[in-house]
Design a protein around this motif. Structure first.
Motif, mmCIF file in Angstrom:
data_model
loop_
_atom_site.group_PDB
_atom_site.id
_atom_site.type_symbol
_atom_site.label_atom_id
_atom_site.label_comp_id
_atom_site.label_asym_id
_atom_site.label_seq_id
_atom_site.Cartn_x
_atom_site.Cartn_y
_atom_site.Cartn_z
ATOM 1 N N ASN A 128 0.973 -1.170 -0.020
ATOM 2 C CA ASN A 128 0.367 -0.080 0.005
ATOM 3 C C ASN A 128 0.387 0.942 0.161
ATOM 4 O O ASN A 128 0.187 2.600 -0.558
ATOM 5 C CB ASN A 128 -0.652 0.379 1.348
ATOM 6 N N ALA A 129 1.219 1.156 1.084
ATOM 7 C CA ALA A 129 2.642 2.500 0.745
ATOM 8 C C ALA A 129 3.689 1.956 1.185
ATOM 9 O O ALA A 129 4.281 0.986 2.723
ATOM 10 C CB ALA A 129 2.212 3.784 1.649
ATOM 11 N N MET A 130 4.958 2.238 1.425
ATOM 12 C CA MET A 130 6.281 2.671 1.323
ATOM 13 C C MET A 130 6.706 3.682 1.791
ATOM 14 O O MET A 130 6.532 4.511 1.161
ATOM 15 C CB MET A 130 7.739 1.627 0.483
ATOM 16 N N GLY A 131 8.010 3.768 3.087
ATOM 17 C CA GLY A 131 8.281 4.964 3.458
ATOM 18 C C GLY A 131 9.938 4.583 3.893
ATOM 19 O O GLY A 131 10.335 3.649 4.688
ATOM 20 N N TRP A 132 9.998 6.455 4.347
ATOM 21 C CA TRP A 132 11.966 6.075 5.210
ATOM 22 C C TRP A 132 11.431 6.581 6.214
ATOM 23 O O TRP A 132 11.089 8.463 6.162
ATOM 24 C CB TRP A 132 12.764 6.831 3.840
ATOM 25 N N ASP A 162 3.843 -0.769 4.266
ATOM 26 C CA ASP A 162 2.823 -1.152 4.981
ATOM 27 C C ASP A 162 1.536 -1.600 4.190
ATOM 28 O O ASP A 162 1.004 -1.871 3.520
ATOM 29 C CB ASP A 162 1.496 0.231 4.959
ATOM 30 N N LEU A 163 1.384 -2.822 5.008
ATOM 31 C CA LEU A 163 0.529 -4.141 3.252
ATOM 32 C C LEU A 163 -0.858 -4.199 4.540
ATOM 33 O O LEU A 163 -1.454 -4.458 5.329
ATOM 34 C CB LEU A 163 0.531 -5.397 4.128
ATOM 35 N N GLY A 164 -1.424 -2.777 4.053
ATOM 36 C CA GLY A 164 -2.546 -2.654 4.824
ATOM 37 C C GLY A 164 -3.357 -2.995 6.853
ATOM 38 O O GLY A 164 -3.743 -3.478 6.750
ATOM 39 N N GLY A 165 -2.199 -2.025 6.992
ATOM 40 C CA GLY A 165 -2.170 -2.001 8.488
ATOM 41 C C GLY A 165 -1.122 -2.637 8.923
ATOM 42 O O GLY A 165 -0.846 -2.445 10.166
ATOM 43 N N LEU A 166 -0.425 -3.857 8.964
ATOM 44 C CA LEU A 166 0.431 -4.401 9.432
ATOM 45 C C LEU A 166 1.695 -3.708 8.500
ATOM 46 O O LEU A 166 2.191 -3.661 7.299
ATOM 47 C CB LEU A 166 0.441 -5.764 8.872
ATOM 48 N N ARG A 167 2.909 -3.403 9.688
ATOM 49 C CA ARG A 167 3.441 -2.740 8.814
ATOM 50 C C ARG A 167 5.669 -3.612 9.411
ATOM 51 O O ARG A 167 5.360 -4.306 10.265
ATOM 52 C CB ARG A 167 4.086 -1.706 10.263
ATOM 53 N N TYR A 168 5.727 -3.189 8.322
ATOM 54 C CA TYR A 168 7.280 -4.123 8.343
ATOM 55 C C TYR A 168 8.164 -3.554 8.045
ATOM 56 O O TYR A 168 8.241 -2.299 7.435
ATOM 57 C CB TYR A 168 7.589 -5.315 7.125
ATOM 58 N N TRP A 169 9.340 -3.449 9.108
ATOM 59 C CA TRP A 169 10.881 -2.520 8.917
ATOM 60 C C TRP A 169 11.630 -3.228 8.562
ATOM 61 O O TRP A 169 12.200 -4.289 9.095
ATOM 62 C CB TRP A 169 10.664 -1.580 10.371
ATOM 63 N N GLY A 170 12.710 -2.561 8.250
ATOM 64 C CA GLY A 170 14.188 -2.543 8.072
ATOM 65 C C GLY A 170 15.004 -3.186 8.688
ATOM 66 O O GLY A 170 14.643 -2.560 9.966
ATOM 67 N N GLN A 171 16.353 -3.022 8.347
ATOM 68 C CA GLN A 171 17.273 -2.749 9.602
ATOM 69 C C GLN A 171 18.184 -1.897 10.424
ATOM 70 O O GLN A 171 18.732 -1.466 11.769
ATOM 71 C CB GLN A 171 18.358 -3.855 9.341
ATOM 72 N N GLY A 172 17.696 -0.674 9.039
ATOM 73 C CA GLY A 172 18.016 0.518 8.657
ATOM 74 C C GLY A 172 19.344 0.274 8.933
ATOM 75 O O GLY A 172 20.600 -0.171 8.946
ATOM 76 N N THR A 173 19.923 1.719 8.301
ATOM 77 C CA THR A 173 21.469 1.963 7.613
ATOM 78 C C THR A 173 22.212 3.463 8.161
ATOM 79 O O THR A 173 20.836 4.794 8.820
ATOM 80 C CB THR A 173 21.157 1.893 6.484
#
Length: 115
Positions: free
Chosen positions: A32-36, A98-109
């Protein structure tokens, strides 16, 4: 679910540029959405840039006019082009999906802006 892997962080002098990349493990058309987002020591995580539906973008006030978010659909990758970097941009940068309310994060840089 989705796995996210960020790359492109590093040390840069004030006024310099960096490009961050976030590779997703699934087609970004299905997201749905991707962000930084970024988080500096002692501060809350804040929005840097967001892309919704692959086209609508939104930026944090402190980066407007300097940063740009874009997608490479063929590579399932989201980029963050950062120009005219300032010391206050120093932080760990995280990719978010954002997968329709489920949020996933990377490990960070880590991005460090210093002379």
């Amino acid at each position: 679910q989705v796995q996210l892997v960020e790359s492109g962080g590093g040390l840069v002098q004030p006024g310099g540029s960096l490009r961050l990349s976030c590779a997703a493990s699934r087609s970004i058309f299905s997201i749905n959405a991707m962000g930084w987002y970024r988080q500096a020591p002692g501060k809350q995580r804040e929005l840097v840039a967001l892309i919704i539906g692959g086209s609508t973008t939104n930026y944090g006030d402190s980066v407007k006019g300097r940063f740009a978010i874009s997608t490479d659909n063929a590579k399932n990758t989201v980029h963050l082009q950062m120009n005219n970097l300032k010391p206050e941009d120093t932080a760990v940068y995280y990719c978010d999906a954002d997968l329709g309310g489920l949020r996933y994060w990377g490990q960070g840089t880590q991005v460090t802006v210093s002379s």
